[in-house]
Every structure is written in structure tokens, then in C-alpha cells.
Design an enzyme around this catalytic site. Structure first.
Site, PDB file in Angstrom:
ATOM      1  N   GLN A 179       7.227   3.936  -1.066  1.00 20.18           N
ATOM      2  CA  GLN A 179       6.046   4.794  -1.030  1.00 20.18           C
ATOM      3  C   GLN A 179       6.338   6.022  -0.173  1.00 20.18           C
ATOM      4  OE1 GLN A 179       2.306   4.117   1.219  1.00 20.18           O
ATOM      5  NE2 GLN A 179       1.342   3.880  -0.789  1.00 20.18           N
ATOM      6  N   TYR A 187      -4.514  11.164   3.633  1.00 20.94           N
ATOM      7  CA  TYR A 187      -3.293  11.853   4.013  1.00 20.94           C
ATOM      8  C   TYR A 187      -3.189  13.186   3.257  1.00 20.94           C
ATOM      9  CZ  TYR A 187      -2.235   7.510   6.401  1.00 20.94           C
ATOM     10  OH  TYR A 187      -2.305   6.419   7.231  1.00 20.94           O
ATOM     11  N   ARG A 214      -0.768   6.762  -6.102  1.00 20.48           N
ATOM     12  CA  ARG A 214      -1.895   6.046  -5.491  1.00 20.48           C
ATOM     13  C   ARG A 214      -2.993   7.031  -5.113  1.00 20.48           C
ATOM     14  NH1 ARG A 214      -2.788   2.000  -0.336  1.00 20.48           N
ATOM     15  NH2 ARG A 214      -3.474   0.244  -1.598  1.00 20.48           N
TER      16      ARG A 214
END
Length: 394
Positions: free
Chosen positions: A105, A176, A228
Site C-alpha cells: 500500500q 491522507y 482504496r
């Protein structure tokens, strides 16, 4: 009818041995500057049979992209330089040793890169905003810096390939940097990177395009690409984006022919937007083609709940805290031993779960370091030593 033990072939040719995914979770195990430790590798090695596809915790792709961590605790892991390749290779090898797929990730923390603030460096974000929940300032990224971060996602993808990972997951969730660009609350730009919905999509789509470009150039066999996303960003009356806007973004992301979309769901795998008739899973499934698989996550600790998720909601079910308390989650189901899955943590299983010292300290705190509490968590609070708590501020 779909079963957890079905094998699944993804768009680009990779075959998963089952429908279970290990969700990315921070291990609190990194060394200074984001290097993997022996504890990192041991933790992932213990979970090589947790799922058919195993996603690492977030790795920051730019030097100013992290670490996003609790000061005093072991750091977040990085993938922003070739010096990280040795550790990345060890993690990939540990995860793949039983034949399951390992996914790296990749992300940039943006305003959440507290390690930059601790070091006296600039913390960067889409816009200069005085966030009430931060005790440090953030600086608006220049156009040149934005382009460099996009390129960094491509460079991290190339490192993932070199390290032996089977794929990458672009982390566009959990507040984020990618989500910060998509959110009206954190993106007040008036250039090509912000403003209306289309312009707020520009940075996420540029990252996807760059990752795809690198994969097409490097040509790793059957390489997996996932994205995601948090399905909405709503804080009371403040709305960063709605689920409807998020599905519009994912409809554009899907045009790049990714292998999967991964919904980060805090309310459980079957959760829905408020006052909505459809679940988040159904809303997003409706904008995907047949070859783009949907992964959901949230509240799965048993075979029964995992089966319900894939039977009624999505193609694959990601298990997060469930793999913290049961490292062999998928393997026990494959062996028809689902009734033997541990559903909670206890002093008796603390050695079995092979937690890193950082995880043990985090989850033995009464507040779980702000993480969702684990079933049985109160039973291990006597194990907390406070060794990392010197710099922790609630």
C-alpha cells in the site's frame, strides 16, 4: 452462490486462492526514516496464511509524505528511496511464503505527516489551512511539488515490483493526501488541482495514471493495482464530499482498468450512508464493470460474517482487526476449522498473535492509542508498560 474458498482471477491475470483479504494496518514497527525492522518482518511472516491477498500497512512515497505516526512509538514504514528495497523485499518474501499475494500500500500523508512537524520540516497539504485538530501549521504545495509527488507514486510502484510484490494499492482514503485533494474541506485551491468536483478529482486520477504508466512500462506478470477510498467525508454539518461524489470519482478511476476498488468502511461491511436505501457496497458496485472487483471491510471476526459479506455485498472481504487476533484467519476456514478462529485477544493468545512491541503497547492502552478497540482488549491492559508513551499527547 459465492463462497469464501472460491479462487478468483483478477483483471490482469493474478489468481487469488480465496475471497479473503488482509486489510492494511499500521504495525508500529518501523525504524527511523521508515525502514522495516525484524519485528516488521516477523509480524507479516506470521500472517502469510491470513488471506489470499495480503495488503501491507501504508508506506509513504515521498520524503515529506510521512511518517504519520504517534511520536515516541516506532515509525511508519516508507518506500520513498531505493534504500528501502532491502526491507521491502523481506516483507514481500515473508507475506508470499505460503503462496498468497502480497500487495504494497502506497500513500502520502499530506497534513498528517506529523514526523515532518516533529523534525521541524514543512508539513505540506493541498491548501494552507489552520486545522483546529493540528498543533502545527501546514503549507500549500506548489505545482512543481505536486508533480513530483505524483512521480513519487510511480517510483514507489517500481520499487514494489523490484521488491517482489504482486501489486500495489493506492491509498486514497482515511484523510491522507489523495483524499485531502478530493475534499472540499481541505482543498481550497483555485488552479487545475482544486475548485469544482472535476478539478478535485485531478490529483487522484493523476496518481492512478502514473502508477498504471509505470506498470505498463515495467510489465511485471499479472501485477495487481487497487485503489482504496473512504466512501464519503462527512463531519456533522461539514461535508468534504458525499458518497455520490465519491462514486463519480471511482467511475473515473475504473476507466484505468484497475483490478479492484477497496472501500474503507468504519461502520462495518454492511454499512450505508445516512438516509440511504443502498449500502455503500451496492452504491460503488453499481459504477464498476465486471472485471473490477470490490473489496469491503469492517467488523469481521468470524467465518459467518466473512461469508455474509461476500455472499451479499462484495467480491472480496478484507479482514482487519480479525487478523490481528487470528493470524491464520483464512487458513482455518480453508481447513474447515472456522470454529477454531480466535475472535478476541487475551493474555493466553498474546504470544500466538506475534504482535510487534508497538502494537502490544498500543492495544494494551485503555484508549487503544485511538485505534478501534479489540474484542477482549481490556484483558491485556495489565501488559502495558508505557515504554513508548513519553511523547504521546491525547
Amino acid at each position: 452462490m459465492k463462497h469464501l474458498t472460491d479462487s478468483i482471477t483478477l483483471r490482469h491475470g493474478a489468481t487469488l486462492t480465496n475471497r479473503i483479504v488482509m486489510s492494511p494496518m499500521q504495525t508500529h514497527s518501523g525504524k527511523r526514516d521508515g525502514f522495516a525492522s525484524d519485528e516488521t518482518v516477523d509480524y507479516y511472516s506470521a500472517r502469510s496464511q491470513a488471506a489470499g491477498m495480503l495488503i501491507t500497512e501504508f508506506h509513504y512515497v515521498s520524503k515529506n509524505g510521512g511518517p504519520a505516526y504517534t511520536p515516541g512509538y516506532p515509525e511508519q514504514l516508507g518506500a520513498y528511496s531505493d534504500e528501502h528495497l532491502e526491507g521491502l523485499s523481506k516483507v514481500a518474501k515473508a507475506l508470499k511464503k505460503d503462496g498468497n499475494k502480497a500487495i504494497l500500500q502506497i500513500h502520502h500523508a499530506g497534513r498528517a505527516a506529523i514526523g515532518q512537524a516533529v523534525s521541524g520540516e514543512d508539513v505540506v497539504a493541498p491548501s494552507t489551512i489552520d486545522f483546529s485538530f493540528l498543533d502545527y501549521p501546514v503549507r500549500e504545495l506548489t505545482n512543481e511539488e505536486i508533480l513530483e509527488i505524483i512521480a513519487d507514486f510511480g517510483r514507489a510502484t517500481k520499487r514494489a515490483i523490484a521488491a517482489g510484490f504482486d501489486g500495489v494499492e493506492i491509498h486514497g482514503a482515511n484523510h491522507y493526501l489523495i483524499q485531502q485533494f478530493f475534499s472540499k474541506l481541505s482543498n481550497h485551491r483555485t488552479d487545475q488541482w482544486g475548485g469544482n468536483l472535476e478539478k478535485r478529482m485531478a490529483f487522484p486520477l493523476a496518481v492512478v495514471k502514473e502508477v498504471k504508466r509505470v506498470v505498463d512500462l515495467e510489465k511485471p506478470e499479472n501485477f495487481i493495482i487497487g485503489y482504496r477510498i473512504s466512501p464519503d467525508e462527512i463531519h456533522g454539518s461539514e461535508i468534504g464530499y458525499s458518497a455520490e461524489e465519491a462514486t463519480q470519482l471511482i467511475a473515473e478511476v475504473a476507466k484505468y482498468e484497475l483490478d479492484y476498488i477497496h472501500l474503507s468502511l468504519w461502520g462495518g461491511y454492511d454499512s450505508s450512508p445516512s438516509n440511504a436505501e443502498k449500502s455503500y457496497a451496492k452504491l460503488f458496485k453499481d459504477v464498476l464493470d465486471e472485471e473490477t472487483k470490490l473489496i469491503i471491510v469492517g467488523g469481521v471476526f468470524s467465518e459467518a460474517s466473512a461469508q455474509d459479506a461476500v455472499e451479499n455485498y462484495a467480491d472480496l472481504i478484507a479482514v482487519a482487526r480479525g487478523t490481528l487476533v487470528e493470524p491464520k484467519f483464512a487458513q482455518k476456514i480453508i481447513e474447515n476449522k472456522g470454529e477454531m478462529i480466535y475472535h478476541e485477544i487475551s493474555p493466553e493468545t498474546i504470544d500466538y498473535v506475534k504482535w510487534t512491541p508497538g502494537l502490544k503497547e498500543a492495544f494494551s492502552r485503555k484508549d487503544s492509542l485511538g485505534l478501534p478497540p479489540l474484542p477482549g482488549g481490556e484483558s491485556i491492559q495489565d501488559l502495558h508498560t508505557g515504554r513508548f508513551d513519553m511523547f504521546y499527547k491525547k
